[in-house]
Scaffold this motif. Sequence first.
Motif: not given
Length: 297
Positions: A202-220
């Motif tokens: 989710l980005r703030r009004q100034d375009g910076s990241i406010g919240s971030l979530l990462l999912v990695c490639r499945p390991d196995h």
Amino acid sequence: MGVTIRTARLADRERILAISSQIWEGEDYVPRAIDEWLRMRDSEVAVAERNGVVIAFAHTVNLAPGYVWIEGIRTEPAAQGHGAGKALTEYFIEKAEREGASCIGLSTYIDNLASIHIVEASGFKRQASFILAEADRESPARAAASLSADVVSIPFDEARAWVLKSKVLTAGAGFMSQGWKFWPVARPGITAWPPLEKAVGLRRQDGSIGSLLLVCRPDHDERETSIDFVDGDPEGIEVLVTHTLAIYAGAKNIVAMIPAGGATPGGLLQTVTALEFNVWQHGDPDVFVYELPLEHH
């Protein structure tokens, strides 16, 4: 007769599968990983034999030059107590030292007392603790799945730069999970990132990241999704988690590893608890990451 260790051969595959079938009530991930493990470069599957019969096995892979990761240590239940796990661990330590590695890492669960005893007796030190949370297909959390028009894709380079400034990464002692594999994203002298599959935020009004979530490639296991990093304000974290639940609606299981190194675990624990994920050990740290710096061994 004692336990002997050697590199696994293709002919050992069926015996490895037979041992694995007795682990985690038949839900072990090794059957879905073993073929890749046996053909991977910069890795090794080793087996422990007693009286000519394979009774245990384990896998190592180099996450970065000089950084070795041990995983999948399995001993046949009927053969426990013969030192196979200890022998495998010693074998991999000696091999890593011969090959000039600087560090070995691994993770284990709180109730795997035998594994914890072996690695601590071998000189490994606990570096980080995490809280395991899961939502299988029957979990009430799945009903909260909801795509949000406010969520945007974040370029991986921008996401990585943001992660490095995050207190959540600090709470994880510089490790980032890829399921049960923990990558030394910001460990002393080591930088190794897991292969990212998706970065949303989710980005703030100034375009910076406010919240971030990462999912990695499945390991196995392609059937399992892991939420490998989340940070931001509580409302943003909830939006990102429910959005991810919707994206991966077909996943058999959605796992989150929540860093527990801060004074209190962050907003992700509050979110998954409210969404009724299965939070193992009632929110107490239960997944531990160990390292053995070989230059001090």
